[in-house]
Design an enzyme around this catalytic site. Structure first.
Site, PDB file in Angstrom:
ATOM      1  N   ARG A 239      14.338   2.219   0.581  1.00 10.12           N
ATOM      2  CA  ARG A 239      14.368   1.384  -0.619  1.00 10.12           C
ATOM      3  C   ARG A 239      12.959   0.833  -0.824  1.00 10.12           C
ATOM      4  O   ARG A 239      12.272   0.499   0.155  1.00 10.12           O
ATOM      5  CB  ARG A 239      15.334   0.197  -0.445  1.00 10.12           C
ATOM      6  CG  ARG A 239      16.803   0.560  -0.529  1.00 10.12           C
ATOM      7  CD  ARG A 239      17.226   0.921  -1.961  1.00 10.12           C
ATOM      8  NE  ARG A 239      18.643   1.242  -2.041  1.00 10.12           N
ATOM      9  CZ  ARG A 239      19.137   2.483  -2.024  1.00 10.12           C
ATOM     10  NH1 ARG A 239      18.340   3.528  -1.929  1.00 10.12           N
ATOM     11  NH2 ARG A 239      20.440   2.677  -2.138  1.00 10.12           N
ATOM     12  N   GLU A 268      12.414   0.085  -9.829  1.00  5.60           N
ATOM     13  CA  GLU A 268      12.666   1.385 -10.468  1.00  5.60           C
ATOM     14  C   GLU A 268      13.317   1.203 -11.834  1.00  5.60           C
ATOM     15  O   GLU A 268      14.147   0.310 -11.987  1.00  5.60           O
ATOM     16  CB  GLU A 268      13.591   2.219  -9.564  1.00  5.60           C
ATOM     17  CG  GLU A 268      12.948   2.527  -8.233  1.00  5.60           C
ATOM     18  CD  GLU A 268      13.895   3.198  -7.243  1.00  5.60           C
ATOM     19  OE1 GLU A 268      15.001   3.596  -7.644  1.00  5.60           O
ATOM     20  OE2 GLU A 268      13.513   3.309  -6.064  1.00  5.60           O
ATOM     21  N   HIS A 286      13.071   8.899  -7.031  1.00  5.47           N
ATOM     22  CA  HIS A 286      14.311   8.608  -6.283  1.00  5.47           C
ATOM     23  C   HIS A 286      15.282   9.803  -6.324  1.00  5.47           C
ATOM     24  O   HIS A 286      16.394   9.700  -6.856  1.00  5.47           O
ATOM     25  CB  HIS A 286      14.986   7.346  -6.830  1.00  5.47           C
ATOM     26  CG  HIS A 286      15.943   6.715  -5.859  1.00  5.47           C
ATOM     27  ND1 HIS A 286      16.147   5.362  -5.755  1.00  5.47           N
ATOM     28  CD2 HIS A 286      16.768   7.255  -4.922  1.00  5.47           C
ATOM     29  CE1 HIS A 286      17.050   5.098  -4.828  1.00  5.47           C
ATOM     30  NE2 HIS A 286      17.446   6.257  -4.295  1.00  5.47           N
TER      31      HIS A 286
HETATM   32  P1  NAP Z   1      22.594   3.810   8.738  1.00  3.83           P
HETATM   33  O1  NAP Z   1      23.276   4.947   9.396  1.00  3.83           O
HETATM   34  O2  NAP Z   1      23.311   2.520   8.575  1.00  3.83           O
HETATM   35  O3  NAP Z   1      21.225   3.540   9.546  1.00  3.83           O
HETATM   36  C1  NAP Z   1      20.419   2.443   9.298  1.00  3.83           C
HETATM   37  C2  NAP Z   1      19.375   2.322  10.394  1.00  3.83           C
HETATM   38  O4  NAP Z   1      18.511   1.236  10.067  1.00  3.83           O
HETATM   39  C3  NAP Z   1      19.941   2.015  11.775  1.00  3.83           C
HETATM   40  O5  NAP Z   1      19.177   2.672  12.749  1.00  3.83           O
HETATM   41  C4  NAP Z   1      19.786   0.504  11.909  1.00  3.83           C
HETATM   42  O6  NAP Z   1      19.725   0.142  13.271  1.00  3.83           O
HETATM   43  C5  NAP Z   1      18.431   0.327  11.179  1.00  3.83           C
HETATM   44  N1  NAP Z   1      18.233  -1.029  10.673  1.00  3.83           N
HETATM   45  C6  NAP Z   1      19.069  -1.755   9.895  1.00  3.83           C
HETATM   46  N2  NAP Z   1      18.526  -2.957   9.633  1.00  3.83           N
HETATM   47  C7  NAP Z   1      17.323  -2.985  10.250  1.00  3.83           C
HETATM   48  C8  NAP Z   1      16.296  -3.969  10.360  1.00  3.83           C
HETATM   49  N3  NAP Z   1      16.391  -5.178   9.779  1.00  3.83           N
HETATM   50  N4  NAP Z   1      15.180  -3.648  11.056  1.00  3.83           N
HETATM   51  C9  NAP Z   1      15.063  -2.451  11.664  1.00  3.83           C
HETATM   52  N5  NAP Z   1      16.015  -1.483  11.599  1.00  3.83           N
HETATM   53  C10 NAP Z   1      17.122  -1.755  10.898  1.00  3.83           C
HETATM   54  O7  NAP Z   1      22.103   4.194   7.290  1.00  3.83           O
HETATM   55  P2  NAP Z   1      21.770   5.655   6.691  1.00  3.83           P
HETATM   56  O8  NAP Z   1      23.026   6.311   6.261  1.00  3.83           O
HETATM   57  O9  NAP Z   1      20.879   6.377   7.649  1.00  3.83           O
HETATM   58  O10 NAP Z   1      20.957   5.241   5.359  1.00  3.83           O
HETATM   59  C11 NAP Z   1      19.801   4.452   5.460  1.00  3.83           C
HETATM   60  C12 NAP Z   1      19.327   3.994   4.091  1.00  3.83           C
HETATM   61  O11 NAP Z   1      18.630   5.044   3.435  1.00  3.83           O
HETATM   62  C13 NAP Z   1      20.392   3.579   3.080  1.00  3.83           C
HETATM   63  O12 NAP Z   1      20.881   2.272   3.304  1.00  3.83           O
HETATM   64  C14 NAP Z   1      19.675   3.713   1.752  1.00  3.83           C
HETATM   65  O13 NAP Z   1      19.052   2.490   1.388  1.00  3.83           O
HETATM   66  C15 NAP Z   1      18.588   4.766   2.039  1.00  3.83           C
HETATM   67  N6  NAP Z   1      18.853   6.016   1.286  1.00  3.83           N
HETATM   68  C16 NAP Z   1      17.972   6.429   0.345  1.00  3.83           C
HETATM   69  C17 NAP Z   1      18.218   7.611  -0.340  1.00  3.83           C
HETATM   70  C18 NAP Z   1      17.278   8.142  -1.375  1.00  3.83           C
HETATM   71  O14 NAP Z   1      17.721   8.769  -2.303  1.00  3.83           O
HETATM   72  N7  NAP Z   1      15.982   7.932  -1.236  1.00  3.83           N
HETATM   73  C19 NAP Z   1      19.376   8.346  -0.097  1.00  3.83           C
HETATM   74  C20 NAP Z   1      20.250   7.888   0.869  1.00  3.83           C
HETATM   75  C21 NAP Z   1      19.982   6.707   1.564  1.00  3.83           C
HETATM   76  P3  NAP Z   1      20.053  -1.363  13.773  1.00  3.83           P
HETATM   77  O15 NAP Z   1      21.314  -1.764  13.097  1.00  3.83           O
HETATM   78  O16 NAP Z   1      20.155  -1.217  15.277  1.00  3.83           O
HETATM   79  O17 NAP Z   1      18.875  -2.176  13.398  1.00  3.83           O
HETATM   80  C1  8YV Z   2      21.145   7.770  -4.787  1.00  4.10           C
HETATM   81  C2  8YV Z   2      20.681   6.496  -2.595  1.00  4.10           C
HETATM   82  O1  8YV Z   2      19.949   7.853  -5.474  1.00  4.10           O
HETATM   83  O2  8YV Z   2      22.624   6.875  -1.322  1.00  4.10           O
HETATM   84  C3  8YV Z   2      21.693   6.101  -1.578  1.00  4.10           C
HETATM   85  O3  8YV Z   2      21.550   5.030  -0.995  1.00  4.10           O
HETATM   86  O4  8YV Z   2      19.717   5.829  -2.785  1.00  4.10           O
HETATM   87  C4  8YV Z   2      20.814   7.757  -3.332  1.00  4.10           C
HETATM   88  O5  8YV Z   2      21.602   8.679  -2.680  1.00  4.10           O
HETATM   89  C5  8YV Z   2      21.893   6.666  -5.416  1.00  4.10           C
HETATM   90  O6  8YV Z   2      22.934   6.208  -4.668  1.00  4.10           O
HETATM   91  C6  8YV Z   2      22.377   7.087  -6.794  1.00  4.10           C
HETATM   92  O7  8YV Z   2      23.015   6.044  -7.435  1.00  4.10           O
END
Ligand code: NAP
Ligand code: 8YV
Length: 326
Positions: A239, A268, A286
């Site tokens: 994010r 964004e 994104h």
């Molecule tokens: P997840 O399985 O919940 O993993 C989150 C990781 O972040 C864990 O290792 C957690 O470990 C760590 N974490 C949480 N809070 C933290 C903090 N304050 N400091 C340091 N580490 C921290 O989540 P995920 O499914 O991998 O997804 C992660 C994130 O990616 C989503 O929440 C979303 O914002 C982003 N994302 C972006 C896109 C995109 O389109 N660009 C798509 C999908 C997801 P601990 O709890 O041990 O700290």
């Molecule tokens: C998408 C994301 O862009 O899953 C997330 O956290 O950031 C992305 O997969 C978003 O959710 C679309 O609304």
């Protein structure tokens, strides 16, 4: 209520097949199609039992906070499209008996692919090289030599579902991986750093893949970027809020770090002009999960969560802050 189907408010733009699937089981109210949103919402407020919402870059979208949810006295579930749900106040929802669901796992591989693509593009300046060719510069000489992934160690900020999928790919590239999170992740073989600053000092690339929101706001600040150093590369697929955007712009401008690859931004779809005009960045709108295949799987999980809740079986993927049963 127009019939005996539960009333569902849809906030943001969903793929048409998702809307169609929802319309067969719910009485659907599309907020983004209303001209006067406030009048539209007050007309349905007493009936709405469910909300489906996207984390969307469209300014017409709204944050699903306590003030928003409070309008709907019968609200029971908020089903969010995407794994990150920082646009929903899940703590408030949990405290008021409303369940929040997200779409974990179905997008892990897609987002990890995007992270690796963005990393390679940033290190090897591939989009810049393409622009060089398109601008007809090649006949005047070869594109300058670039940095390399060789001899780099990658530090992942976040080792959750997507972090682990990124790490697996980096292993295949023979790139050493270390990570930082609040606590060590059970079952992963990578070195753990409890302090982000220590990790930033000992790696050449940082990849950010943690949730957004208050807990991670500006986690990557000027000090972390300084520690990463002048050969360092920052990749953010999490994010925009996790990185101090002004500090990043200053670090790139002043050559405190080498370059950055960004899929996400603070505000964004507004991307700071300073970033757009820089040469040492690769910027994406994104698109981490944005393939037809993966967006269909995410949409289906939103539908399945709502159907499972409506049938009385409870939602499939509630977030940790909210109760698992309806
Ligand atoms: P997840 O399985 O919940 O993993 C989150 C990781 O972040 C864990 O290792 C957690 O470990 C760590 N974490 C949480 N809070 C933290 C903090 N304050 N400091 C340091 N580490 C921290 O989540 P995920 O499914 O991998 O997804 C992660 C994130 O990616 C989503 O929440 C979303 O914002 C982003 N994302 C972006 C896109 C995109 O389109 N660009 C798509 C999908 C997801 P601990 O709890 O041990 O700290
Ligand atoms: C998408 C994301 O862009 O899953 C997330 O956290 O950031 C992305 O997969 C978003 O959710 C679309 O609304």
């Amino acid at each position: 209520m127009s019939d005996n189907r539960p009333d569902l408010l849809v906030v943001g733009i969903f793929p048409p097949q998702v809307v169609k699937a929802l319309q067969s089981k719910f009485s659907v109210h599309l907020m983004n199609e209303s001209r006067d949103v406030d009048a539209f919402l007050s007309g349905i407020a007493d009936q709405v039992r469910a909300i489906a919402v996207t984390y969307s870059s469209t300014p017409s979208n709204r944050r699903i906070d306590g003030e928003f949810m409070r309008q709907f006295p019968k609200l029971e579930i908020v089903a969010s499209f995407g794994v990150g749900y920082d646009h929903v106040d899940a703590k408030w929802a949990g405290a008021h008996g409303i369940v929040v669901t997200n779409t974990p796992d179905v997008l892990n591989e897609e987002v990890a692919d995007t992270a690796l693509g963005l990393l390679l593009c940033t290190v090897r300046e591939l989009p810049q090289a393409m622009r060089y060719l398109q601008d007809d510069n090649w006949r005047r000489g070869n594109y300058p030599l670039t940095a390399t992934l060789r001899d780099r160690t990658v530090g992942l900020i976040g080792m959750g579902r997507i972090g682990q999928a990124i790490a697996r790919r980096l292993e295949a590239f023979a790139v050493p991986v270390v990570y930082h999170s609040r606590r060590p992740q059970v079952g992963v073989p990578y070195r753990y750093f409890s302090r982000l600053l220590d990790m930033a000092q000992s790696v050449d690339v940082l990849i950010v893949i943690v949730p957004g929101g208050a807990g991670t706001r500006n986690l990557v600040n000027a000090e972390v970027l300084e520690a990463l150093g002048p050969a360092g590369i920052l990749i953010n697929v999490a994010r925009g809020s996790v990185v101090d955007e002004s500090a990043l712009i200053a670090a790139l401008r002043d050559k405190k770090i080498l370059s950055a690859g960004l899929d996400v931004f603070v505000n964004e779809p507004d991307v700071p002009k300073e970033l757009i005009e820089m040469h040492n960045v690769v910027l994406l709108p994104h698109v981490g999960s944005a393939s037809i295949y993966t967006r269909a799987a995410m949409g289906q999980l939103v539908v399945d969560n709502l159907l499972s809740w409506a049938s009385g079986k409870g939602p499939l993927t509630p977030v940790p802050e909210t109760p698992a049963m309806p």
